[in-house]
Design a protein around this motif. Sequence first.
Motif, PDB file in Angstrom:
ATOM      1  N   PRO A   1       2.306   2.737  11.222  1.00  0.00           N
ATOM      2  CA  PRO A   1       1.538   3.743  10.485  1.00  0.00           C
ATOM      3  C   PRO A   1       2.283   4.074   9.205  1.00  0.00           C
ATOM      4  CG  PRO A   1       2.812   4.824  12.194  1.00  0.00           C
ATOM      5  CD  PRO A   1       3.125   3.335  12.279  1.00  0.00           C
TER       6      PRO A   1
ATOM      7  N   THR B   1     -10.078  -2.942  21.119  1.00  0.00           N
ATOM      8  CA  THR B   1      -9.994  -3.569  19.798  1.00  0.00           C
ATOM      9  C   THR B   1      -8.604  -3.321  19.222  1.00  0.00           C
ATOM     10  OG1 THR B   1     -10.796  -1.544  18.775  1.00  0.00           O
ATOM     11  CG2 THR B   1     -12.443  -3.206  19.321  1.00  0.00           C
TER      12      THR B   1
ATOM     13  N   GLU C   1      -3.436   3.651   1.331  1.00  0.00           N
ATOM     14  CA  GLU C   1      -3.459   2.795   2.512  1.00  0.00           C
ATOM     15  C   GLU C   1      -4.565   1.738   2.451  1.00  0.00           C
ATOM     16  OE1 GLU C   1      -3.748   5.984   2.350  1.00  0.00           O
ATOM     17  OE2 GLU C   1      -2.191   6.961   3.552  1.00  0.00           O
ATOM     18  N   SER C   2      -4.394   0.715   3.289  1.00  0.00           N
ATOM     19  CA  SER C   2      -5.321  -0.417   3.290  1.00  0.00           C
ATOM     20  C   SER C   2      -6.741   0.006   3.658  1.00  0.00           C
ATOM     21  CB  SER C   2      -4.838  -1.462   4.303  1.00  0.00           C
ATOM     22  OG  SER C   2      -4.797  -0.907   5.606  1.00  0.00           O
TER      23      SER C   2
ATOM     24  N   PRO D   1      -4.826   4.952  17.477  1.00  0.00           N
ATOM     25  CA  PRO D   1      -4.504   3.530  17.344  1.00  0.00           C
ATOM     26  C   PRO D   1      -3.758   3.219  16.053  1.00  0.00           C
ATOM     27  CG  PRO D   1      -6.837   3.915  16.928  1.00  0.00           C
ATOM     28  CD  PRO D   1      -6.263   5.232  17.374  1.00  0.00           C
TER      29      PRO D   1
ATOM     30  N   ILE E   1      -2.035   0.201  13.259  1.00  0.00           N
ATOM     31  CA  ILE E   1      -2.268  -1.115  12.682  1.00  0.00           C
ATOM     32  C   ILE E   1      -1.108  -2.045  13.050  1.00  0.00           C
ATOM     33  CG2 ILE E   1      -2.472  -2.403  10.514  1.00  0.00           C
ATOM     34  CD1 ILE E   1      -3.811   0.130   9.325  1.00  0.00           C
TER      35      ILE E   1
ATOM     36  N   HIS F   1       0.976  -5.362  12.177  1.00  0.00           N
ATOM     37  CA  HIS F   1       1.298  -6.171  11.000  1.00  0.00           C
ATOM     38  C   HIS F   1       1.895  -7.494  11.444  1.00  0.00           C
ATOM     39  CE1 HIS F   1       1.045  -2.063   9.573  1.00  0.00           C
ATOM     40  NE2 HIS F   1       1.015  -2.469   8.322  1.00  0.00           N
TER      41      HIS F   1
ATOM     42  N   THR G   1       0.838  -1.202   0.000  1.00  0.00           N
ATOM     43  CA  THR G   1       0.000   0.000   0.000  1.00  0.00           C
ATOM     44  C   THR G   1       0.872   1.251   0.000  1.00  0.00           C
ATOM     45  OG1 THR G   1      -0.129  -0.071   2.418  1.00  0.00           O
ATOM     46  CG2 THR G   1      -1.911  -1.148   1.184  1.00  0.00           C
TER      47      THR G   1
ATOM     48  N   ARG H   1       3.223  12.847  15.639  1.00  0.00           N
ATOM     49  CA  ARG H   1       1.770  12.690  15.729  1.00  0.00           C
ATOM     50  C   ARG H   1       1.334  13.265  17.077  1.00  0.00           C
ATOM     51  NH1 ARG H   1      -1.711   7.232  14.173  1.00  0.00           N
ATOM     52  NH2 ARG H   1      -1.086   7.620  12.048  1.00  0.00           N
TER      53      ARG H   1
ATOM     54  N   ARG I   1     -12.217   3.002   6.773  1.00  0.00           N
ATOM     55  CA  ARG I   1     -11.398   3.755   5.812  1.00  0.00           C
ATOM     56  C   ARG I   1     -11.421   2.994   4.499  1.00  0.00           C
ATOM     57  NH1 ARG I   1      -5.049   4.489   6.985  1.00  0.00           N
ATOM     58  NH2 ARG I   1      -5.021   2.284   6.417  1.00  0.00           N
TER      59      ARG I   1
ATOM     60  N   ALA J   1      -6.506  -3.208  15.284  1.00  0.00           N
ATOM     61  CA  ALA J   1      -6.519  -3.276  13.818  1.00  0.00           C
ATOM     62  C   ALA J   1      -5.302  -4.087  13.384  1.00  0.00           C
ATOM     63  CB  ALA J   1      -6.456  -1.865  13.238  1.00  0.00           C
TER      64      ALA J   1
ATOM     65  N   ARG K   1      -3.288  -6.573  10.125  1.00  0.00           N
ATOM     66  CA  ARG K   1      -3.282  -7.054   8.736  1.00  0.00           C
ATOM     67  C   ARG K   1      -2.003  -7.807   8.420  1.00  0.00           C
ATOM     68  NH1 ARG K   1      -1.609  -4.381   3.791  1.00  0.00           N
ATOM     69  NH2 ARG K   1      -0.066  -2.771   4.156  1.00  0.00           N
TER      70      ARG K   1
ATOM     71  N   SER L   1     -11.492   6.391  13.022  1.00  0.00           N
ATOM     72  CA  SER L   1     -10.414   6.220  12.060  1.00  0.00           C
ATOM     73  C   SER L   1     -10.473   7.217  10.912  1.00  0.00           C
ATOM     74  CB  SER L   1     -10.441   4.812  11.500  1.00  0.00           C
ATOM     75  OG  SER L   1     -11.580   4.663  10.712  1.00  0.00           O
TER      76      SER L   1
ATOM     77  N   GLU M   1      -7.058  10.464  11.392  1.00  0.00           N
ATOM     78  CA  GLU M   1      -6.019   9.685  12.051  1.00  0.00           C
ATOM     79  C   GLU M   1      -5.161  10.502  12.989  1.00  0.00           C
ATOM     80  OE1 GLU M   1      -3.887   7.616   9.016  1.00  0.00           O
ATOM     81  OE2 GLU M   1      -5.747   7.300   7.946  1.00  0.00           O
TER      82      GLU M   1
HETATM   83  O1  TXA Z   1      -1.882   0.474   4.345  1.00  0.00           O
HETATM   84  C1  TXA Z   1      -1.824   0.714   5.544  1.00  0.00           C
HETATM   85  O2  TXA Z   1      -2.764   0.454   6.325  1.00  0.00           O
HETATM   86  C2  TXA Z   1      -0.551   1.394   6.085  1.00  0.00           C
HETATM   87  C3  TXA Z   1       0.597   0.390   5.897  1.00  0.00           C
HETATM   88  C4  TXA Z   1       1.888   0.891   6.456  1.00  0.00           C
HETATM   89  O3  TXA Z   1       0.244  -0.849   6.438  1.00  0.00           O
HETATM   90  N1  TXA Z   1      -0.701   1.774   7.459  1.00  0.00           N
HETATM   91  C5  TXA Z   1      -1.500   2.802   7.842  1.00  0.00           C
HETATM   92  O4  TXA Z   1      -1.516   3.053   9.193  1.00  0.00           O
HETATM   93  O5  TXA Z   1      -2.135   3.462   7.059  1.00  0.00           O
HETATM   94  P1  TXA Z   1      -2.080   4.391   9.833  1.00  0.00           P
HETATM   95  O6  TXA Z   1      -1.637   4.386  11.265  1.00  0.00           O
HETATM   96  O7  TXA Z   1      -1.651   5.557   9.011  1.00  0.00           O
HETATM   97  O8  TXA Z   1      -3.622   4.207   9.803  1.00  0.00           O
HETATM   98  C6  TXA Z   1      -4.257   3.382  10.748  1.00  0.00           C
HETATM   99  C7  TXA Z   1      -5.760   3.456  10.566  1.00  0.00           C
HETATM  100  C8  TXA Z   1      -6.307   4.750  11.110  1.00  0.00           C
HETATM  101  O9  TXA Z   1      -7.375   5.141  10.286  1.00  0.00           O
HETATM  102  C9  TXA Z   1      -6.759   4.332  12.497  1.00  0.00           C
HETATM  103  O10 TXA Z   1      -7.718   5.192  13.065  1.00  0.00           O
HETATM  104  C10 TXA Z   1      -7.309   2.953  12.213  1.00  0.00           C
HETATM  105  O11 TXA Z   1      -6.394   2.404  11.284  1.00  0.00           O
HETATM  106  N2  TXA Z   1      -7.318   2.107  13.409  1.00  0.00           N
HETATM  107  C11 TXA Z   1      -6.282   1.537  14.027  1.00  0.00           C
HETATM  108  N3  TXA Z   1      -6.677   0.832  15.108  1.00  0.00           N
HETATM  109  C12 TXA Z   1      -8.023   0.963  15.177  1.00  0.00           C
HETATM  110  C13 TXA Z   1      -9.010   0.450  16.062  1.00  0.00           C
HETATM  111  N4  TXA Z   1      -8.696  -0.321  17.103  1.00  0.00           N
HETATM  112  N5  TXA Z   1     -10.290   0.793  15.818  1.00  0.00           N
HETATM  113  C14 TXA Z   1     -10.619   1.574  14.753  1.00  0.00           C
HETATM  114  N6  TXA Z   1      -9.725   2.079  13.880  1.00  0.00           N
HETATM  115  C15 TXA Z   1      -8.436   1.774  14.077  1.00  0.00           C
END
Ligand code: TXA
Length: 324
Positions: A142, A117, A180-181, A62, A64, A66, A34, A57, A195, A119, A121, A221, A224
């Motif tokens: 992230p 919870t 992003e995913s 939260p 993700i 991996h 991604t 930040r 998202r 997130a 992948r 989410s 972010e």
């Molecule tokens: O493609 C991707 O997802 C990339 C690559 C590096 O894997 N990572 C990414 O991470 O975009 P980040 O931190 O930029 O985005 C994380 C997203 C945010 O929208 C965040 O709010 C959501 O995931 N998220 C994480 N944990 C969550 C949770 N427990 N509940 C709801 N949303 C969550």
Amino acid sequence: MPISTVLAQATANTCREAGERLRRGELVAFPTETVYGLGGNATDSHAVAAIFEAKGRPSFNPLIVHVADPIAAEAYVEFTEHARDLAHAFWPGPLTLVLPKRASGGLSDLISAGLDTVAIRVPGHPVALDILKAAGCPIAAPSANLSGRISPTCAAHVVDGLNRRVHMIVDGGPCAVGLESTVLSLIDDRPIILRPGAVTAEQISACLGLPVEQAVNLSPSVDEETPLHSPGMLSSHYAPDALMRLNATDVRDGEVLLGFGEVQDAVLNLSPSGDLKEAAVNMFAMLRLLDSRGVGTIAVSPIPDQGLGCAINDRLRRAAAPRP
Ligand code: TXA
Ligand code: MG
């Protein structure tokens, strides 16, 4: 404190080194399908706190997690039938599942910012998978950009933002997806897209045989970079320095046109043939390029709001949102 950053081409040796560095708590940026991720050991609160610091930040939102395969994921979250079906269909790949956290998993509490919870992948990139296997621990990652800025789709973008803020950057070439995913909540077994991304609502719905809801501007989410539970706000994110005007069918004074499809006067074109995949791959890099030329306003041609176009429009709307 600035740290010295090693920039390395992805090889078996450098992936092993990246994994070792991650395991011992260092920060490593690495490619996924991604965007590039800014990785840290998800079981080490110091490493997770360092991720937030390196990105600048402002709040502990939260992250993700991996992992290298679906079996590893089951150690950290409680899977349901639906989660298994989706993991089977889309992992490794650009789908993140939000599931109840397992207390026994040993993840740092900072990962989930106080939520119960997580997130998670399995990324679809051989370099990411090699690094995850070498690390032998779950990796929080992230996107590897400074907070609020454009996500990185090649190693040079990561160097721009994070040089001297991470220990190592592994260069695995440009990202194949480019945004992003998809983040999908499966809490209470109810599929809700938090998202949009490359795995579309239609694909998820077809896999589960269920309708899929879209959380529009209401989920934590959606934004972010600011604290959770700020409903209704579409705040600025992925922001270039230039202003943005979307759905542009003309070019006005002080604007350059980022085109899509057959348009005239485009300085750059996301996809001259109107291919959404190509547009996704090009989007962040082209925004960066136009920004580096110091343009006043980037006008963007209309992008069809279907399939991958939903995710592209989501990112463009955030890039165009009013800045704090
Ligand atoms: O493609 C991707 O997802 C990339 C690559 C590096 O894997 N990572 C990414 O991470 O975009 P980040 O931190 O930029 O985005 C994380 C997203 C945010 O929208 C965040 O709010 C959501 O995931 N998220 C994480 N944990 C969550 C949770 N427990 N509940 C709801 N949303 C969550
Ligand atoms: Mg991000």
